[in-house]
Design a protein around this motif. Structure first.
Motif, PDB file in Angstrom:
ATOM      1  N   GLY A 197      15.093 -16.960  -5.978  1.00  0.00           N
ATOM      2  CA  GLY A 197      16.223 -16.286  -5.281  1.00  0.00           C
ATOM      3  C   GLY A 197      15.902 -14.885  -4.939  1.00  0.00           C
ATOM      4  N   SER A 198      14.983 -14.312  -5.601  1.00  0.00           N
ATOM      5  CA  SER A 198      14.718 -12.904  -5.266  1.00  0.00           C
ATOM      6  C   SER A 198      14.373 -12.660  -3.785  1.00  0.00           C
ATOM      7  CB  SER A 198      13.734 -12.447  -6.248  1.00  0.00           C
ATOM      8  OG  SER A 198      12.300 -13.247  -6.134  1.00  0.00           O
ATOM      9  N   LEU A 199      13.643 -13.602  -3.216  1.00  0.00           N
ATOM     10  CA  LEU A 199      13.619 -13.299  -1.591  1.00  0.00           C
ATOM     11  C   LEU A 199      14.235 -14.162  -0.852  1.00  0.00           C
ATOM     12  CD1 LEU A 199       9.615 -13.034  -1.699  1.00  0.00           C
ATOM     13  CD2 LEU A 199      11.315 -11.268  -1.308  1.00  0.00           C
ATOM     14  N   TYR A 200      14.464 -15.575  -1.400  1.00  0.00           N
ATOM     15  CA  TYR A 200      15.549 -16.567  -0.688  1.00  0.00           C
ATOM     16  C   TYR A 200      16.766 -16.210  -0.519  1.00  0.00           C
ATOM     17  CZ  TYR A 200      18.245 -20.692   0.063  1.00  0.00           C
ATOM     18  OH  TYR A 200      19.158 -21.727   0.293  1.00  0.00           O
ATOM     19  N   ASN A 201      17.253 -15.547  -1.237  1.00  0.00           N
ATOM     20  CA  ASN A 201      18.965 -15.064  -1.134  1.00  0.00           C
ATOM     21  C   ASN A 201      18.799 -14.231   0.154  1.00  0.00           C
ATOM     22  OD1 ASN A 201      19.757 -16.436  -2.941  1.00  0.00           O
ATOM     23  ND2 ASN A 201      19.759 -14.690  -4.475  1.00  0.00           N
ATOM     24  N   HIS A 202      17.742 -13.199   0.202  1.00  0.00           N
ATOM     25  CA  HIS A 202      17.962 -12.350   1.536  1.00  0.00           C
ATOM     26  C   HIS A 202      17.793 -12.906   2.775  1.00  0.00           C
ATOM     27  CE1 HIS A 202      17.479  -8.520   3.754  1.00  0.00           C
ATOM     28  NE2 HIS A 202      16.301  -9.065   4.491  1.00  0.00           N
ATOM     29  N   VAL A 203      16.785 -13.996   2.671  1.00  0.00           N
ATOM     30  CA  VAL A 203      16.484 -14.745   4.193  1.00  0.00           C
ATOM     31  C   VAL A 203      17.622 -15.687   4.286  1.00  0.00           C
ATOM     32  CG1 VAL A 203      14.828 -16.488   4.883  1.00  0.00           C
ATOM     33  CG2 VAL A 203      13.844 -14.830   3.285  1.00  0.00           C
ATOM     34  N   ASP A 225       6.773  -7.207  -3.287  1.00  0.00           N
ATOM     35  CA  ASP A 225       7.299  -6.994  -4.278  1.00  0.00           C
ATOM     36  C   ASP A 225       8.453  -6.186  -4.188  1.00  0.00           C
ATOM     37  OD1 ASP A 225       5.871  -8.848  -5.859  1.00  0.00           O
ATOM     38  OD2 ASP A 225       4.592  -7.315  -6.583  1.00  0.00           O
ATOM     39  N   ALA A 226       8.408  -5.036  -3.338  1.00  0.00           N
ATOM     40  CA  ALA A 226       9.361  -4.035  -2.941  1.00  0.00           C
ATOM     41  C   ALA A 226      10.504  -4.946  -2.190  1.00  0.00           C
ATOM     42  CB  ALA A 226       8.791  -3.081  -2.149  1.00  0.00           C
ATOM     43  N   VAL A 227      10.328  -5.735  -1.431  1.00  0.00           N
ATOM     44  CA  VAL A 227      11.248  -6.422  -0.706  1.00  0.00           C
ATOM     45  C   VAL A 227      11.919  -7.444  -1.913  1.00  0.00           C
ATOM     46  CG1 VAL A 227      11.813  -8.594   0.824  1.00  0.00           C
ATOM     47  CG2 VAL A 227      10.063  -6.482   1.362  1.00  0.00           C
ATOM     48  N   ALA A 228      11.258  -7.949  -2.745  1.00  0.00           N
ATOM     49  CA  ALA A 228      12.038  -8.621  -3.724  1.00  0.00           C
ATOM     50  C   ALA A 228      12.807  -8.039  -4.624  1.00  0.00           C
ATOM     51  CB  ALA A 228      10.933  -9.560  -4.716  1.00  0.00           C
ATOM     52  N   LYS A 229      12.480  -6.656  -5.144  1.00  0.00           N
ATOM     53  CA  LYS A 229      13.173  -6.029  -6.129  1.00  0.00           C
ATOM     54  C   LYS A 229      14.375  -5.642  -5.413  1.00  0.00           C
ATOM     55  CE  LYS A 229       8.897  -5.171  -9.079  1.00  0.00           C
ATOM     56  NZ  LYS A 229       8.090  -4.144  -9.216  1.00  0.00           N
ATOM     57  N   ASP A 230      14.247  -4.728  -4.199  1.00  0.00           N
ATOM     58  CA  ASP A 230      15.262  -4.146  -3.648  1.00  0.00           C
ATOM     59  C   ASP A 230      15.454  -4.452  -1.945  1.00  0.00           C
ATOM     60  OD1 ASP A 230      17.285  -2.236  -3.262  1.00  0.00           O
ATOM     61  OD2 ASP A 230      16.167  -0.504  -3.187  1.00  0.00           O
ATOM     62  N   ALA A 281      12.562  -6.832   6.457  1.00  0.00           N
ATOM     63  CA  ALA A 281      12.014  -7.634   5.383  1.00  0.00           C
ATOM     64  C   ALA A 281      11.828  -8.965   5.716  1.00  0.00           C
ATOM     65  CB  ALA A 281      13.482  -7.408   4.346  1.00  0.00           C
ATOM     66  N   LEU A 282      12.403  -9.714   6.532  1.00  0.00           N
ATOM     67  CA  LEU A 282      12.121 -11.120   6.901  1.00  0.00           C
ATOM     68  C   LEU A 282      10.465 -11.106   7.646  1.00  0.00           C
ATOM     69  CD1 LEU A 282      14.982 -12.757   8.896  1.00  0.00           C
ATOM     70  CD2 LEU A 282      14.581 -12.534   6.542  1.00  0.00           C
ATOM     71  N   VAL A 283      10.170 -10.048   8.343  1.00  0.00           N
ATOM     72  CA  VAL A 283       8.803  -9.941   9.007  1.00  0.00           C
ATOM     73  C   VAL A 283       7.772  -9.709   8.057  1.00  0.00           C
ATOM     74  CG1 VAL A 283       7.452  -8.665  10.736  1.00  0.00           C
ATOM     75  CG2 VAL A 283       9.756  -8.908  11.206  1.00  0.00           C
ATOM     76  N   MET A 284       8.184  -8.934   7.198  1.00  0.00           N
ATOM     77  CA  MET A 284       7.406  -8.422   5.944  1.00  0.00           C
ATOM     78  C   MET A 284       7.078  -9.853   4.882  1.00  0.00           C
ATOM     79  SD  MET A 284       5.601  -5.936   4.456  1.00  0.00           S
ATOM     80  CE  MET A 284       4.472  -7.088   3.589  1.00  0.00           C
ATOM     81  N   ILE A 285       8.268 -10.481   4.913  1.00  0.00           N
ATOM     82  CA  ILE A 285       8.128 -11.908   4.146  1.00  0.00           C
ATOM     83  C   ILE A 285       6.966 -12.835   4.885  1.00  0.00           C
ATOM     84  CG2 ILE A 285       9.199 -13.965   3.330  1.00  0.00           C
ATOM     85  CD1 ILE A 285      11.501 -12.024   2.633  1.00  0.00           C
TER      86      ILE A 285
END
Length: 665
Positions: free
Chosen positions: A361-367, A618-623, A632-636
């Motif tokens: 969920g650390s990245l999934y929830n944002h996407v 990691d910065a996207v996942a943490k905050d 953030a999507l483009v970074m992922i």
């Protein structure tokens, strides 16, 4: 909501208090007339479905059930359509009658009284953490409330109480007023930058004029709720004539109309706070601007009557009821997160011993947050036989009403239901056939006049004065040119380019340049972004736009920018207050020498920093809230393409990859 007060303190004040809920809150009231009518339609469709299926069964030859056949009955497709429409309407009705999003428990009068007593003891004692609020909507940071009211309406006291109750910062109009609307909004931006971005703010007594409200909108400052405190001029004048201010808490009292609960020994600290000499002029000025302010904020406005017969604690509890209706509760360790009045289950950390390097969920929830929508609430926006967008059904009905009032015939409306001859319609909104016979320029001019009317009536907010191409897809012929301020209401797709500026160290480590947006940017100030990014303008190719943006935003030489390579696209769609927002971002990689450093030349970037790809993701996942949401999507997307994110270290890998490309833009 009407509550019986019992015996009034004096015959001067009414016995009832009314809270006027904003239109969006009315959706939370179970079984509205609209829901009941829809359920009746569903029942009728259910009967129709049974009749049609029975007729199809009876009229079908027996041989059709014994062996395969290409023969079909005309009734079968009709039955299928009936099932689809029944399901569509049932889902709509169920969404209206289901429980509202998870919210804090209602604030009781006793709790509000306890908070007031705590504030009188010390302002720092007034924090009630159980009412903590954290917005999780895409692009919405913290709770943003404008608290308006005439002089003497308990505006200052309510601001103190609500800011303590919700942990929000308090911004007072007196700290930003200069007499120049543009300068005032810049001052407001500076004050917002100093607030706790996760909790938000209570804006006390601002905006006071239509010019200030227009400037807020022009600079992209959105408000979640405008809470207007309503009190008669006579009561406001009576309260101000004997008003006393507590220097410790900032709360205002009146020795007779609203006594302070402090004991007599401590009540001596109250300081007289007489009204200004021109109180009548102040009241007239407020009342003169009130209608325009209400019209401007009609979609987020709630009016709370606060007569002096109602205690301050009761008014605070009533105000909290309205704030709770827009609150998004952020549960620690996973749970349900409401986004744009939709609820989904977030993914919490796994309880298995051998956890992946990154928790679920650390990245999934944002996407997921940028791919949350319900097309059942929208109608396809058609230009001829091509779908050009999505319009919320409620907006489509407003459009129809205004069109009838203006005696125009620009749009045709096909509402979901059963048409003439028993035909089933899933509904759509489209341009009138006569307009389709005209040129794109002619129909655009005619539609533009309608958009201006909608703006003047307050149904469209955020006029941009720029036209955007409307088409059925990228690189397809224009169907219409539409004012950019109206684009969100019609769910028209938008396109942009994001350029990842990369370099490689001597040891082979991959780096990416990240930009921090300027604090005076009208949207997403201070958040992290790609080094270069921008919308796709009309008349330029993607590659030409990439070169233009690189030169303007990062001072990248043109010959270097021309080496940028297209590496795919990110597509997403989410629901906003105005409508659906479908976006496509074309992604480019630009490799620059390790010694290169970007320089901002257009004032839109505060600073640049170079990070390793691993540190950036990691910065996207943490905050993720520190990033512009789509950046953030483009970074992922970048991390996936370069193998930084892979199936072995990202537990939600497949879901993330799917969500980055599956939105029906």
């Amino acid at each position: 909501i009407s509550r019986e007060e019992g015996e009034a303190k004096t015959t001067l004040f009414p016995k009832h208090r009314t809270i006027h809920l904003a239109p969006q809150n009315a959706k939370q009231i179970p079984m509205s007339h609209r829901s009941i009518s829809r359920l009746l339609v569903i029942g009728a469709l259910g009967v129709l479905h049974l009749v049609v299926c029975a007729e199809a069964f009876i009229s079908t030859p027996a041989s059709l059930f014994l062996k395969p056949s290409s023969a079909t009955s005309r009734s079968v497709p009709l039955a299928a359509k009936a099932r689809i429409l029944t399901l569509r309407l049932a889902l709509r009705a169920s969404s209206e009658t289901s429980a509202p999003p998870v919210a804090p428990p209602p604030v009781t009068v006793e709790q509000a009284e306890g908070l007031i007593k705590s504030l009188l003891q010390s302002p720092d004692h007034g924090k009630l953490d159980k009412f903590r609020v954290a917005r999780s909507c895409p692009g919405v940071r913290g709770l943003r409330v404008a608290l308006l009211g005439k002089p003497g309406s308990a505006k200052a006291s309510m601001s103190v109480i609500l800011s303590a109750m919700y942990g929000c910062d308090r911004i007072k109009a007196a700290d930003i007023i200069t007499g120049d609307a543009r300068e005032e909004i810049q001052n407001l931006r500076a004050k917002i930058a100093e607030t706790d971005i996760e909790r938000g703010f209570i804006l006390e007594g601002f905006p006071m004029t239509k010019a200030q409200a227009d400037e807020m909108e022009r600079q992209g400052l959105e408000i979640d709720l405008v809470l207007q405190l309503e009190r008669t001029d006579a009561e406001a004048r009576s309260f101000m004539e004997g008003r006393q201010l507590d220097p410790v808490s900032g709360l205002a009292f009146h020795p007779e109309l609203r006594p302070c609960p402090l004991p007599d020994s401590e009540a001596k600290r109250l300081q007289p706070h007489p009204p200004p000499a021109d109180i009548d002029t102040s009241l007239k000025g407020y009342n003169k601007q009130l209608t325009a302010i209400r019209r401007h904020f009609s979609d987020v406005l709630s009016v709370l009557e606060t007569p002096l017969s109602t205690s301050l604690a009761q008014s605070a509890a009533d105000a909290a009821l309205l704030l709770d209706s827009i609150c998004i509760v952020d549960f620690e360790g996973g749970g349900e997160v409401a986004v744009e009045q939709r609820v989904w289950q977030t993914r919490g950390d796994s309880e298995e011993e051998d956890q992946p390097a990154r928790p679920h969920g650390s990245l999934y929830n944002h996407v997921k947050a940028l791919n949350t929508y319900n097309t059942l609430d929208f109608l396809p926006f058609m230009v001829g036989k091509q779908r050009a967008g999505w319009a919320r059904e409620s907006f489509a009905r407003i459009l129809q009403q205004v069109q009838e009032e203006e005696k125009l015939d620009l749009f045709a409306f096909d509402w979901p239901g059963i048409g003439d001859g028993g035909s089933i319609s899933l509904g759509n909104i489209g341009l009138n056939g006569k307009l389709l016979d005209s040129t794109v320029e002619t129909r655009s001019d005619i539609v533009h006049q309608m958009m201006e009317t909608l703006f003047e009536k307050g149904h469209i907010r955020g006029w941009r004065g720029e036209m955007q191409v409307v088409s059925a897809g990228f690189n397809q012929d224009p169907l219409l040119l539409l004012e950019r301020g109206a684009v969100p209401y019609f769910g028209v797709a938008a396109y942009g380019t994001h350029i990842n500026v990369l370099s490689v160290g001597e040891d082979g480590t991959k780096y990416v340049w990240i930009a921090k947006r300027a604090m005076d940017k009208p949207t997403y100030p201070g958040l992290l972004d790609q080094c270069v990014a921008g919308g796709q303008p009309q008349g330029l190719s993607l590659q030409e736009n990439v070169v233009k943006e690189c030169v303007e935003e990062a001072d990248i030489p043109e010959e270097v920018a021309e080496t940028a390579v297209p590496v795919g696209a990110v597509r997403y769609m989410y629901e906003t207050r105005k409508g659906l927002s479908p976006k496509t971002l074309f992604c480019y990689d630009l490799v620059v020498p390790a010694s290169f450093e970007p320089v901002n030349t257009d004032g839109e970037v505060e600073s640049f920093r170079r990070m390793t790809l691993a540190d950036a993701v990691d910065a996207v996942a943490k905050d993720p809230k520190a990033w512009k949401p789509n950046s953030a999507l483009v970074m992922i997307h970048l991390a996936i393409r370069h193998g930084i994110l892979n199936p072995d270290n990202e537990p939600d890998y497949l879901d993330i990859v799917s969500l980055l490309h599956t939105a029906p833009v």
